[in-house]
Scaffold this motif. Structure first.
Motif, PDB file in Angstrom:
ATOM      1  N   PRO A   1      37.118  21.763  75.653  1.00 50.09           N
ATOM      2  CA  PRO A   1      36.728  22.921  74.839  1.00 50.09           C
ATOM      3  C   PRO A   1      37.678  23.186  73.673  1.00 50.09           C
ATOM      4  N   HIS A   2      38.829  22.508  73.661  1.00 52.72           N
ATOM      5  CA  HIS A   2      39.764  22.664  72.545  1.00 52.72           C
ATOM      6  C   HIS A   2      39.365  21.825  71.339  1.00 52.72           C
ATOM      7  N   LEU A   3      38.391  20.926  71.517  1.00 56.58           N
ATOM      8  CA  LEU A   3      38.001  20.025  70.431  1.00 56.58           C
ATOM      9  C   LEU A   3      37.220  20.780  69.360  1.00 56.58           C
ATOM     10  N   SER A   4      37.505  20.472  68.107  1.00 52.68           N
ATOM     11  CA  SER A   4      36.801  21.048  66.965  1.00 52.68           C
ATOM     12  C   SER A   4      36.174  19.924  66.154  1.00 52.68           C
ATOM     13  N   PRO A   5      34.847  19.752  66.200  1.00 48.73           N
ATOM     14  CA  PRO A   5      34.217  18.683  65.412  1.00 48.73           C
ATOM     15  C   PRO A   5      34.553  18.765  63.922  1.00 48.73           C
ATOM     16  N   PHE A   6      34.605  19.975  63.384  1.00 47.51           N
ATOM     17  CA  PHE A   6      34.940  20.137  61.961  1.00 47.51           C
ATOM     18  C   PHE A   6      36.314  19.556  61.667  1.00 47.51           C
ATOM     19  N   ASP A   7      37.292  19.905  62.485  1.00 44.06           N
ATOM     20  CA  ASP A   7      38.655  19.431  62.234  1.00 44.06           C
ATOM     21  C   ASP A   7      38.804  17.942  62.503  1.00 44.06           C
ATOM     22  N   GLU A   8      38.000  17.396  63.438  1.00 48.58           N
ATOM     23  CA  GLU A   8      38.015  15.947  63.640  1.00 48.58           C
ATOM     24  C   GLU A   8      37.524  15.244  62.377  1.00 48.58           C
TER      25      GLU A   8
ATOM     26  N   ASP B   1      39.520  23.764  54.724  1.00 56.45           N
ATOM     27  CA  ASP B   1      39.264  24.715  55.805  1.00 56.45           C
ATOM     28  C   ASP B   1      37.770  25.035  55.873  1.00 56.45           C
ATOM     29  N   LYS B   2      37.390  25.745  56.941  1.00 57.07           N
ATOM     30  CA  LYS B   2      35.962  26.015  57.163  1.00 57.07           C
ATOM     31  C   LYS B   2      35.365  26.924  56.098  1.00 57.07           C
ATOM     32  N   LEU B   3      36.034  28.016  55.812  1.00 62.93           N
ATOM     33  CA  LEU B   3      35.427  28.990  54.907  1.00 62.93           C
ATOM     34  C   LEU B   3      35.274  28.436  53.500  1.00 62.93           C
ATOM     35  N   GLY B   4      36.258  27.664  53.044  1.00 61.82           N
ATOM     36  CA  GLY B   4      36.121  27.028  51.741  1.00 61.82           C
ATOM     37  C   GLY B   4      34.994  26.012  51.729  1.00 61.82           C
ATOM     38  N   SER B   5      34.771  25.378  52.863  1.00 61.63           N
ATOM     39  CA  SER B   5      33.681  24.408  52.975  1.00 61.63           C
ATOM     40  C   SER B   5      32.331  25.109  52.971  1.00 61.63           C
ATOM     41  N   VAL B   6      32.226  26.187  53.753  1.00 64.21           N
ATOM     42  CA  VAL B   6      30.967  26.918  53.849  1.00 64.21           C
ATOM     43  C   VAL B   6      30.535  27.444  52.479  1.00 64.21           C
ATOM     44  N   ALA B   7      31.497  27.759  51.628  1.00 65.32           N
ATOM     45  CA  ALA B   7      31.162  28.247  50.290  1.00 65.32           C
ATOM     46  C   ALA B   7      30.345  27.220  49.504  1.00 65.32           C
ATOM     47  N   LEU B   8      30.522  25.929  49.829  1.00 66.96           N
ATOM     48  CA  LEU B   8      29.773  24.880  49.139  1.00 66.96           C
ATOM     49  C   LEU B   8      28.359  24.727  49.670  1.00 66.96           C
ATOM     50  N   SER B   9      28.029  25.475  50.735  1.00 66.75           N
ATOM     51  CA  SER B   9      26.674  25.419  51.299  1.00 66.75           C
ATOM     52  C   SER B   9      25.720  26.397  50.620  1.00 66.75           C
ATOM     53  N   ASN B  10      26.237  27.206  49.686  1.00 67.33           N
ATOM     54  CA  ASN B  10      25.397  28.149  48.937  1.00 67.33           C
ATOM     55  C   ASN B  10      24.620  29.083  49.853  1.00 67.33           C
TER      56      ASN B  10
ATOM     57  N   ALA C   1      31.121  26.488  60.906  1.00 68.57           N
ATOM     58  CA  ALA C   1      30.983  27.408  59.775  1.00 68.57           C
ATOM     59  C   ALA C   1      31.775  28.701  59.935  1.00 68.57           C
ATOM     60  N   GLY C   2      32.593  28.823  60.968  1.00 66.58           N
ATOM     61  CA  GLY C   2      33.401  30.029  61.136  1.00 66.58           C
ATOM     62  C   GLY C   2      32.586  31.249  61.499  1.00 66.58           C
ATOM     63  N   VAL C   3      31.454  31.055  62.169  1.00 67.66           N
ATOM     64  CA  VAL C   3      30.628  32.198  62.569  1.00 67.66           C
ATOM     65  C   VAL C   3      31.303  33.000  63.674  1.00 67.66           C
ATOM     66  N   TYR C   4      31.921  32.300  64.612  1.00 67.70           N
ATOM     67  CA  TYR C   4      32.505  32.962  65.788  1.00 67.70           C
ATOM     68  C   TYR C   4      34.018  33.046  65.617  1.00 67.70           C
TER      69      TYR C   4
ATOM     70  N   GLN D   1      33.947  38.076  67.745  1.00 65.75           N
ATOM     71  CA  GLN D   1      33.280  38.659  66.581  1.00 65.75           C
ATOM     72  C   GLN D   1      32.322  37.631  65.996  1.00 65.75           C
ATOM     73  N   ILE D   2      31.108  38.054  65.718  1.00 66.92           N
ATOM     74  CA  ILE D   2      30.086  37.154  65.168  1.00 66.92           C
ATOM     75  C   ILE D   2      29.906  37.440  63.680  1.00 66.92           C
ATOM     76  N   ASN D   3      30.270  36.482  62.854  1.00 61.77           N
ATOM     77  CA  ASN D   3      30.099  36.583  61.404  1.00 61.77           C
ATOM     78  C   ASN D   3      28.810  35.842  61.028  1.00 61.77           C
ATOM     79  N   ALA D   4      27.676  36.479  61.340  1.00 61.71           N
ATOM     80  CA  ALA D   4      26.384  35.802  61.201  1.00 61.71           C
ATOM     81  C   ALA D   4      26.095  35.383  59.766  1.00 61.71           C
ATOM     82  N   GLN D   5      26.716  36.050  58.801  1.00 61.50           N
ATOM     83  CA  GLN D   5      26.458  35.721  57.399  1.00 61.50           C
ATOM     84  C   GLN D   5      26.988  34.334  57.031  1.00 61.50           C
ATOM     85  N   ASN D   6      27.841  33.744  57.893  1.00 64.65           N
ATOM     86  CA  ASN D   6      28.368  32.401  57.630  1.00 64.65           C
ATOM     87  C   ASN D   6      27.463  31.293  58.155  1.00 64.65           C
TER      88      ASN D   6
END
Length: 549
Positions: free
Chosen positions: A270-277, A451-460, A497-500, A512-517
């Motif tokens: 459960p410590h694995l992060s696909p994004f960071d891999e 990082d995740k949030l900078g990446s998500v910004a490219l998803s428009n 996407a940093g939702v959770y 905390q759920i950041n559903a907007q991400n």
């Protein structure tokens, strides 16, 4: 509540390759037989292609059948595959496997590299020219059932509700869309598919569906590094042998490179992060030079169905059918499913036309699964049906060797007499955090890794913050507490996407759920160990607007 009602002969949910191929085939059949039929396609994205993400290398077999003159009509398939490479990565080194040693079915000769989003936009234009009505920005929220319990259409989601569920000043109720037949083409882990599987017990005779998470970026690289038509895959580092997955790098277009990473979601730690891999993968000495000096243009992620034939549910139900990756059409070792998804849609369309011609009403389209079993789709997936179970049971190294032997035997016309079943659903594979090693991921450098949030910004992403949360917790107390205490809140790592987010207040931890991400990958719905998270479509038009993904 009073709702507007629209009626069609056929309703298709999802404007991906399967749904659009089905729509176009329906109109082609109608023209050939002189029938008049109305066809509607609903797409939850703001536009066709907005939520579409794939590598993508397209085998044109189904397209050749559907639109033989696709090149003349301007299909965006302009970069033929010119070379295949396959690498095995260690932490510092890379070993190239000679193509001659790879099973023939893994070769990409005759295929094309493209953006699947752009391809679907073009395919949608062909369908509209044939008379198909496509409505983007409308999310199918609920199945509509008839008097005999048959599927009779869908209800689209309400628009303009506030975050607490009340009717806002711009409120508009959803629309009832009635249809004699409804084809579900939502892609992997669709919410309507999940509901239908439960209501009609479509999974009672199948193995659990298996999934991967595909994360992708599009880069523009230096001209001297660009090799149009190169298809490169790898396995190995940074993933351990007990974690399935690998990478893809495709050179196409004007200096563009699709680079991505797939992690099979049956991993235990459960410590694995696909994004960071994925970010770590890009720093490998064999990969980093390609990206240095380049520019990252787009980012996105999406779940992939990987279970194969043994994970197919029953494909038909009264009043409709599952097509494309709502059923699961991906050939895992080939890393391809678009041609199979399209063919499934075409075969379902032909079954619908037979039913309409016979005026059979809302019965089961039994011709569809029969035709599928007799098609190239079945033969394609049957040849590799044991590869994914072998990877899950024996790990990447031994599983790949065993799978390779079976694929070579299939190429020689020898089919083994057994089919391995999947033993566990992906969420059941997660082990308690205390039993698994922690993983120390390096900080991103902002040049190759991010990082995740900078990446998500490219998803428009376009989510109205004042709308109901579309990520539903079945139990907001005990199950969340167990996830935090037993599994160390893996939601914050498996979500790309940093939702959770795990928030600490007064020495207490809460989720905390950041559903907007949310970029609608649906990994949380799949991987949550307690199956406490249910993904539902948000307000129509919400989510990513992918650019050339």
């Amino acid at each position: 509540m009073s709702r507007d009602v629209m009626s069609y002969d056929v309703l298709i949910v999802g404007a991906g390759p399967a749904g659009l191929a089905a729509a176009l085939r329906l109109k082609q059949c109608a023209q050939k037989t002189g029938q008049e039929i109305s066809v509607c396609v609903l797409e939850k994205g703001a536009q066709v292609g907005a939520h579409i993400l794939s590598g993508a290398v397209i085998d044109p077999a189904s397209l050749n059948e559907l639109i033989p003159d696709w090149s003349v009509l301007g299909a965006p398939l302009t970069t033929p595959v010119s070379k295949d490479e396959f690498l095995v990565l260690g932490e510092r080194g890379a070993w190239r496997i000679p193509v001659a040693l790879l099973p023939p079915l893994m070769a990409n000769h005759g295929a094309y590299i493209t953006s699947l989003g752009e391809f679907c936009q073009w395919l949608g234009s062909q369908a509209e020219a044939a008379g198909v009505e496509i409505y983007a920005g409308y999310a199918a929220q609920e199945i509509l059932y008839g008097e005999q319990g048959e599927v009779a259409g869908v209800i689209t989601g309400d628009m303009g509700r506030t975050a607490n569920g009340e009717e806002g000043p711009q409120f508009a109720p959803g629309i009832e869309i009635h249809a004699r037949y409804t084809l579900i083409a939502e892609g992997a882990r669709g919410s309507l598919t999940r509901d239908l599987e439960q209501r009609f017990q479509l999974r009672k005779n199948s193995s659990p569906q298996k999934y991967g998470l595909g994360i992708k970026e599009v880069w523009r690289v230096a001209a001297e590094k660009h090799r149009p038509g190169l298809v490169q895959h790898s396995l190995g580092w940074p993933l351990a042998s007990d974690t399935g997955g690998g990478s893809f790098i495709y050179h196409y277009g004007d200096g563009l490179v699709s680079i991505g990473f797939v992690v099979h979601l049956d991993y235990a730690n459960p410590h694995l992060s696909p994004f960071d891999e994925f970010q770590r993968f890009k720093t490998h000495p064999a990969i980093r030079p390609l990206l240095e000096g380049g520019k990252r243009l787009s980012y996105g992620a999406r779940a992939i169905t990987e279970g194969g034939l043994q994970s197919w549910p029953e494909l038909v139900f009264p009043g409709g059918a599952l097509i494309g990756c709502s059923a699961g059409m991906v050939n895992v070792p080939r890393i391809k499913g678009i041609h199979n998804a399209m063919k499934s849609g075409m075969l379902a369309a032909e079954a619908v036309m037979s039913a309409l011609a016979a005026n059979r009403g809302h019965d089961c389209l039994s011709e569809y699964p029969t035709a599928l079993r007799n098609s190239k789709v079945w033969r394609d997936l049957h040849a590799v049906r044991n590869v994914k179970p072998m990877l899950s049971r024996f790990g990447t190294v031994i599983g790949t060797l065993f799978g390779g032997v079976e694929m070579w035997l299939a190429a020689a016309g020898v089919r083994l007499p057994w089919t391995l079943r999947h033993q566990q659903a992906d969420h059941e594979c997660t082990r308690p955090a205390s039993e698994m090693p922690k993983i120390d991921y390096p900080n991103p450098d902002g040049k190759i890794s991010f990082d995740k949030l900078g990446s998500v910004a490219l998803s428009n992403i376009t989510h109205d913050r004042d709308q109901p949360c579309h990520l539903h917790l079945l139990d907001k107390t005990e199950s969340v507490s167990i996830s935090i205490e037993k599994f160390d809140a893996p939601e914050q790592r498996y979500c790309p996407a940093g939702v959770y987010e795990l928030v600490v207040t007064d020495e207490k931890r809460h989720l905390q759920i950041n559903a907007q991400n949310c970029i609608h990958c649906k990994t949380c719905d799949i991987k949550d160990a307690l199956q406490n998270i249910v993904w539902k479509p948000p307000e129509g038009g919400s989510g990513p607007v992918y650019s050339a993904m």
